[in-house]
Design a protein around this motif. Structure first.
Motif, mmCIF file in Angstrom:
data_model
loop_
_atom_site.group_PDB
_atom_site.id
_atom_site.type_symbol
_atom_site.label_atom_id
_atom_site.label_comp_id
_atom_site.label_asym_id
_atom_site.label_seq_id
_atom_site.Cartn_x
_atom_site.Cartn_y
_atom_site.Cartn_z
ATOM 1 N N GLN A 1 -26.516 7.445 11.571
ATOM 2 C CA GLN A 1 -26.992 8.740 12.063
ATOM 3 C C GLN A 1 -28.191 8.509 12.975
ATOM 4 O OE1 GLN A 1 -29.198 9.528 7.812
ATOM 5 N NE2 GLN A 1 -27.772 11.008 8.475
ATOM 6 N N ARG B 1 -30.265 12.793 11.120
ATOM 7 C CA ARG B 1 -30.960 12.583 9.844
ATOM 8 C C ARG B 1 -31.758 13.826 9.464
ATOM 9 N NH1 ARG B 1 -33.572 7.041 8.033
ATOM 10 N NH2 ARG B 1 -31.410 6.579 8.465
ATOM 11 N N TYR C 1 -29.302 16.263 8.127
ATOM 12 C CA TYR C 1 -28.491 15.683 7.051
ATOM 13 C C TYR C 1 -27.017 15.570 7.413
ATOM 14 C CZ TYR C 1 -32.751 16.262 4.443
ATOM 15 O OH TYR C 1 -34.067 16.179 4.046
ATOM 16 N N ARG D 1 -24.137 12.938 8.563
ATOM 17 C CA ARG D 1 -23.854 11.511 8.598
ATOM 18 C C ARG D 1 -22.579 11.280 9.387
ATOM 19 N NH1 ARG D 1 -22.977 8.709 3.483
ATOM 20 N NH2 ARG D 1 -21.398 10.319 3.309
ATOM 21 N N PRO E 1 -20.789 4.507 6.282
ATOM 22 C CA PRO E 1 -21.337 4.559 7.642
ATOM 23 C C PRO E 1 -20.538 3.670 8.600
ATOM 24 C CG PRO E 1 -23.101 4.339 6.057
ATOM 25 C CD PRO E 1 -21.821 4.192 5.282
#
Length: 156
Positions: A106, A111, A114, A116, A125
């Motif tokens: 992110q 971030r 929130y 991702r 990720p």
């Protein structure tokens, strides 16, 4: 001296109002959690995340834009320098998104809201390879535009 003072006041005022949206979105999304069936409905958080990323990249862009706003007579002799600044400014944003997505999954803006970026199969990720593939479409679209703009600046 007075011009520098007014420039500082304008930038400070603009900068403070510029930071209100990222702080507000961070606070708004701080306690937010989507329902499982809505986990991919992230238009609004992504919109505010891109704005926040613009705030993060603003100082670097401002430095690059400083070189663009030099005297016109300077640019008549140094058009190639403008092309370099244009290319660096464009690459600056692409490198930021690829690095941040590949390293952390992110960007700073995502971030703060929130959001991702995850692999669709594993929900882990993404890797640098996935980040590069993800940003390849904007790079393919920007390349001809960058070449065209560079040509226009060099020709005059």
């Amino acid at each position: 001296m007075i011009f520098a003072f007014f420039t500082f006041v304008i930038l400070a005022t603009f900068g403070l109002s510029f930071l209100v949206v990222p702080l507000y979105t961070w606070r708004f999304y701080k306690g937010y959690s989507a329902y499982p069936e809505q986990k991919y409905r992230t238009f609004w958080p992504r919109l505010w995340a891109s704005y926040t990323d613009g705030v993060v990249l603003f100082p670097g862009t401002l430095i690059l834009q400083y070189y663009v706003t030099l005297e016109a007579s300077f640019w008549e002799n140094m058009r190639w320098l403008f092309v370099i600044v244009l290319i660096v400014n464009t690459a600056y944003w692409r490198v930021y998104t690829i690095y941040m997505h590949g390293r952390f999954g992110q960007t700073v803006g995502k971030r703060s809201t929130y959001v991702r970026v995850v692999d669709v199969k594993t929900e882990k990720p993404i890797t640098f390879r996935h980040a590069l593939i993800r940003d390849s479409i904007p790079m393919v679209i920007l390349a001809p535009l960058l070449i065209y703009e560079s040509y226009r600046f060099l020709v005059g």
